[in-house]
Design an enzyme around this catalytic site. Sequence first.
Site, mmCIF file in Angstrom:
data_model
loop_
_atom_site.group_PDB
_atom_site.id
_atom_site.type_symbol
_atom_site.label_atom_id
_atom_site.label_comp_id
_atom_site.label_asym_id
_atom_site.label_seq_id
_atom_site.Cartn_x
_atom_site.Cartn_y
_atom_site.Cartn_z
ATOM 1 C CE LYS A 166 -4.248 -1.679 0.316
ATOM 2 N NZ LYS A 166 -5.340 -1.427 -0.514
ATOM 3 C CG ASP A 195 -4.073 -0.421 -3.903
ATOM 4 O OD1 ASP A 195 -4.555 0.579 -4.454
ATOM 5 O OD2 ASP A 195 -5.092 -1.086 -3.072
ATOM 6 C CD GLU A 221 -5.632 -2.756 -6.121
ATOM 7 O OE1 GLU A 221 -6.826 -2.911 -5.625
ATOM 8 O OE2 GLU A 221 -4.712 -3.434 -5.514
ATOM 9 C CG ASP A 246 -9.741 -1.487 -6.026
ATOM 10 O OD1 ASP A 246 -10.969 -1.856 -6.006
ATOM 11 O OD2 ASP A 246 -8.999 -1.544 -5.138
#
EC number: 5.5.1.1
Length: 370
Positions: A166, A195, A221, A246
């Site tokens: 992340k 992400d 992502e 996403d």
Amino acid sequence: MYKSVETILVDIPTIRPHKLSVTTMQTQTLVLIKIITEDGIVGWGEATTIGGLNYGEESPESVKANIDTYFKPLLLSIKAPLNVAQTLKLIRKSINGNRFAKCAIQTALLEIQAKRLNVPVSELLGGRIRDRLPVLWTLASGDTDKDIAEAKKMIELKRHNTFKLKIGSNPLQHDVDHVIAIKKALGPEISVRVDVNRAWSELECVKGIQQLQDGGIDLIEQPCAIENTDALARLTARFDVAIMADEVLTGPDSAYRIAKKSGADVFAVKVEQSGGLIEACEVAKIARLAGISLYGGTMLEGPVGSIASAHAFSTFETLEFGTELFGPLLLTQSILKTPLQYENFELVVPNTPGLGIEVDEDKLEQLRRH
């Protein structure tokens, strides 16, 4: 038809702070739905969100309020026998939006029907193609050395051998250096993805993605804003590394629009974000027809939502990038009598009627928010 509809909020601490670009989680609030039919069949569903309203349009409290105020009276008013499709049509006609709440209700209705027919929920979705799903682990402590140690431990335990990081809450170069250091430490055989949770501008995406691609990262992502689908399409065309949609995916309609403009290489399919298990399967079908790869996403649900997702994902014809159904493993306590089965880097999808789980209602009573 239905005797009772109950919405339960359960606050469970996480095993460590879970840092995203939009929030840092130290507790996850599970939103559980329990529906009981007049003949005593119980169905469970889950409508868990990430970080209250930090991530999306529904919060645990709003989901509970809307189910208690609108969904519950509607379901309890049904007297004539309706099947799942007829009930869902009635809900769509009567209640706008509320995708997460609708997913939880749909899951519970599907479990009731599956138990009535003595089959797993996956059978109601067309039947499973696989009994096990590969599950990655998200490294989100924000500390490079801690993340490397955590990843190596997961590999040693044979729990996860693919990792997602992340990023997006720190300056771009700091995040890129953090990711590449972890990739180098884990080696070429280990897949590392990132992400960004829509944190970068398009210009930042160009700079960051180029470095990540050169550093051996194999999936990016949702790097840019939900509204900027044109930028997502441009990034997809520009780079060799796979770009995944996403947050921009909110069900079959959005999936069709993204697919039509070649707006992503991969779809992160999330049952709650899609509005239900049935809709998630429709998103997967659109992706397959458009030549877009699939990934099974999570809203960091507990075991009810995670295993519901697993039933849906088990029916997908392809699942090239695996899944991230690790939500229950992020929690310090389980609400099941028998925890979900994670082994050899995979999650086992139960083959027993319904969702194939048994909720520990005594434990739930101890943990629930009053």
